[in-house]
Design a protein around this motif. Structure first.
Motif, PDB file in Angstrom:
ATOM      1  N   TYR A 111       1.057  -1.218  -0.135  1.00 18.98           N
ATOM      2  CA  TYR A 111       0.140  -0.116  -0.081  1.00 18.98           C
ATOM      3  C   TYR A 111       0.998   1.248  -0.137  1.00 18.98           C
ATOM      4  O   TYR A 111       2.144   1.179   0.320  1.00 18.98           O
ATOM      5  CB  TYR A 111      -0.961   0.078   1.078  1.00 18.98           C
ATOM      6  N   ALA A 112       0.185   2.556  -0.170  1.00 10.61           N
ATOM      7  CA  ALA A 112       0.943   3.583  -0.423  1.00 10.61           C
ATOM      8  C   ALA A 112       1.359   4.071   1.033  1.00 10.61           C
ATOM      9  O   ALA A 112       0.444   4.019   2.066  1.00 10.61           O
ATOM     10  CB  ALA A 112       0.150   4.585  -0.962  1.00 10.61           C
ATOM     11  N   THR A 113       2.541   4.383   1.008  1.00 14.43           N
ATOM     12  CA  THR A 113       3.362   4.741   2.583  1.00 14.43           C
ATOM     13  C   THR A 113       3.836   6.066   2.382  1.00 14.43           C
ATOM     14  O   THR A 113       3.852   6.807   1.237  1.00 14.43           O
ATOM     15  CB  THR A 113       4.363   4.079   3.025  1.00 14.43           C
ATOM     16  N   VAL A 114       4.207   6.769   3.382  1.00 17.21           N
ATOM     17  CA  VAL A 114       4.798   8.300   3.269  1.00 17.21           C
ATOM     18  C   VAL A 114       5.980   8.304   2.347  1.00 17.21           C
ATOM     19  O   VAL A 114       6.340   9.238   1.667  1.00 17.21           O
ATOM     20  CB  VAL A 114       5.086   8.792   4.612  1.00 17.21           C
ATOM     21  N   LEU A 115       6.789   7.154   2.236  1.00 14.60           N
ATOM     22  CA  LEU A 115       7.983   7.116   1.371  1.00 14.60           C
ATOM     23  C   LEU A 115       7.411   6.591   0.050  1.00 14.60           C
ATOM     24  O   LEU A 115       8.324   7.039  -1.070  1.00 14.60           O
ATOM     25  CB  LEU A 115       8.857   5.883   1.875  1.00 14.60           C
ATOM     26  N   THR A 116       6.178   6.075  -0.377  1.00 12.96           N
ATOM     27  CA  THR A 116       6.081   5.626  -1.683  1.00 12.96           C
ATOM     28  C   THR A 116       5.128   6.704  -2.327  1.00 12.96           C
ATOM     29  O   THR A 116       4.703   6.493  -3.460  1.00 12.96           O
ATOM     30  CB  THR A 116       5.570   4.271  -1.582  1.00 12.96           C
ATOM     31  N   LEU A 117       4.423   7.740  -1.613  1.00 16.58           N
ATOM     32  CA  LEU A 117       3.681   8.650  -1.915  1.00 16.58           C
ATOM     33  C   LEU A 117       4.229   9.605  -3.166  1.00 16.58           C
ATOM     34  O   LEU A 117       5.334   9.973  -2.925  1.00 16.58           O
ATOM     35  CB  LEU A 117       3.058   9.640  -1.237  1.00 16.58           C
ATOM     36  N   ARG A 118       3.623   9.777  -4.381  1.00 20.86           N
ATOM     37  CA  ARG A 118       4.237  10.492  -5.473  1.00 20.86           C
ATOM     38  C   ARG A 118       2.841  11.429  -5.835  1.00 20.86           C
ATOM     39  O   ARG A 118       1.796  11.579  -5.464  1.00 20.86           O
ATOM     40  CB  ARG A 118       4.333   9.410  -6.567  1.00 20.86           C
ATOM     41  N   GLU A 119       3.177  12.370  -6.627  1.00 18.80           N
ATOM     42  CA  GLU A 119       2.406  13.205  -7.146  1.00 18.80           C
ATOM     43  C   GLU A 119       1.454  12.710  -8.000  1.00 18.80           C
ATOM     44  O   GLU A 119       1.532  11.743  -8.820  1.00 18.80           O
ATOM     45  CB  GLU A 119       3.125  14.364  -8.276  1.00 18.80           C
ATOM     46  N   GLY A 120       0.008  13.076  -7.731  1.00 13.76           N
ATOM     47  CA  GLY A 120      -1.205  12.234  -8.632  1.00 13.76           C
ATOM     48  C   GLY A 120      -1.644  11.185  -7.712  1.00 13.76           C
ATOM     49  O   GLY A 120      -2.499  10.484  -8.153  1.00 13.76           O
ATOM     50  N   MET A 121      -1.093  10.824  -6.515  1.00 11.00           N
ATOM     51  CA  MET A 121      -1.745   9.747  -5.682  1.00 11.00           C
ATOM     52  C   MET A 121      -2.386  10.227  -4.339  1.00 11.00           C
ATOM     53  O   MET A 121      -1.879  11.477  -4.093  1.00 11.00           O
ATOM     54  CB  MET A 121      -0.394   8.885  -5.110  1.00 11.00           C
ATOM     55  N   CYS A 122      -3.644   9.726  -4.069  1.00 10.35           N
ATOM     56  CA  CYS A 122      -4.231  10.312  -3.038  1.00 10.35           C
ATOM     57  C   CYS A 122      -3.752  10.461  -1.765  1.00 10.35           C
ATOM     58  O   CYS A 122      -3.058   9.079  -1.228  1.00 10.35           O
ATOM     59  CB  CYS A 122      -5.837   9.596  -2.812  1.00 10.35           C
ATOM     60  N   LYS A 123      -3.565  11.198  -1.005  1.00 12.69           N
ATOM     61  CA  LYS A 123      -2.900  11.341   0.272  1.00 12.69           C
ATOM     62  C   LYS A 123      -3.728  11.361   1.497  1.00 12.69           C
ATOM     63  O   LYS A 123      -3.462  11.776   2.474  1.00 12.69           O
ATOM     64  CB  LYS A 123      -1.914  12.770   0.296  1.00 12.69           C
ATOM     65  N   TRP A 124      -4.882  10.619   1.191  1.00 14.08           N
ATOM     66  CA  TRP A 124      -5.860  10.291   2.525  1.00 14.08           C
ATOM     67  C   TRP A 124      -5.414   9.569   3.292  1.00 14.08           C
ATOM     68  O   TRP A 124      -5.049   8.389   3.079  1.00 14.08           O
ATOM     69  CB  TRP A 124      -7.206  10.018   1.862  1.00 14.08           C
ATOM     70  N   PRO A 125      -5.061   9.942   4.820  1.00 11.53           N
ATOM     71  CA  PRO A 125      -4.431   8.845   5.344  1.00 11.53           C
ATOM     72  C   PRO A 125      -5.691   7.584   5.933  1.00 11.53           C
ATOM     73  O   PRO A 125      -6.797   8.009   6.326  1.00 11.53           O
ATOM     74  CB  PRO A 125      -4.086   9.577   6.864  1.00 11.53           C
ATOM     75  N   VAL A 126      -4.982   6.471   6.221  1.00 10.01           N
ATOM     76  CA  VAL A 126      -5.993   5.383   6.534  1.00 10.01           C
ATOM     77  C   VAL A 126      -5.362   4.813   7.535  1.00 10.01           C
ATOM     78  O   VAL A 126      -4.397   4.194   7.622  1.00 10.01           O
ATOM     79  CB  VAL A 126      -6.187   4.470   5.143  1.00 10.01           C
TER      80      VAL A 126
END
Length: 185
Positions: A111-126
């Motif tokens: 899953y997306a983590t703070v290290l794998t987040l990129r531009e164009g990805m939803c940054k909603w925390p889960v």
């Protein structure tokens, strides 16, 4: 200044008569308002005959508030008038709860983590940031947006319409200005 028995009795009488600490200090002379308050507390005087309040001018009587009625959309479209000629208030049903969105699984299977987040990805925390399973939504976003469409609807609520004061309040203000009185709203 020492508190003599005579001054203490005077203090008790004035306090029971409802005078303020400032008024008592002026009458006793040589003591401050705070000294009077301190002595009252040390003596355990709590009850007062009547609260000391300056006399006020009587304000104009307030108008009774309009009753609020719930209406259906068909009633709102009909724009029914009440007895005094104004439109009834519209009570809207709360918006339906948004459907939860499952976090997007990346091609790596994670899953997306703070290290794998990129531009164009939803940054909603889960989840809980203190938990090891914490992640971000990771779904695709509209360019320039921080969240996907579903999370944008949760994060950005439409602005409520500005409510205007009822005509009765405006009339009361104008009447008070005309008569030289001051109304507080």
């Amino acid at each position: 200044m020492a508190w003599t028995d005579e001054r203490v009795e005077t203090l008790k009488k004035l306090w029971a008569d409802g005078l303020s600490a400032s008024q008592i200090a002026k009458q006793l002379g040589g003591v401050t308002r705070n000294a009077v308050i301190g002595k009252v507390h040390r003596l355990g005087l709590s009850g007062r005959a009547a609260p000391s309040r300056p006399t006020r001018r009587v304000a104009a009587p307030k108008l009774a508030p309009r009753p609020r009625t719930a209406s259906t959309p068909s009633q709102a479209n009909a724009k029914a008038k009440t007895a005094n000629g104004s439109e009834p208030a519209i009570v809207r049903a709360p918006a339906p709860a948004p459907v939860p969105v499952e976090p997007h699984v990346l091609p790596s299977g994670d899953y997306a983590t703070v290290l794998t987040l990129r531009e164009g990805m939803c940054k909603w925390p889960v989840g809980d940031p203190a938990d090891a399973s914490f992640r971000f939504c990771g779904h695709k976003t509209t360019p320039g947006q921080a969240y996907c469409e579903a999370h944008s609807q949760m994060a950005y609520q439409p602005q409520a319409k500005r409510k205007r004061k009822p005509a009765e309040d405006a009339r009361a203000v104008l009447d008070s200005l005309a008569s030289g009185r001051r109304a507080n709203f």
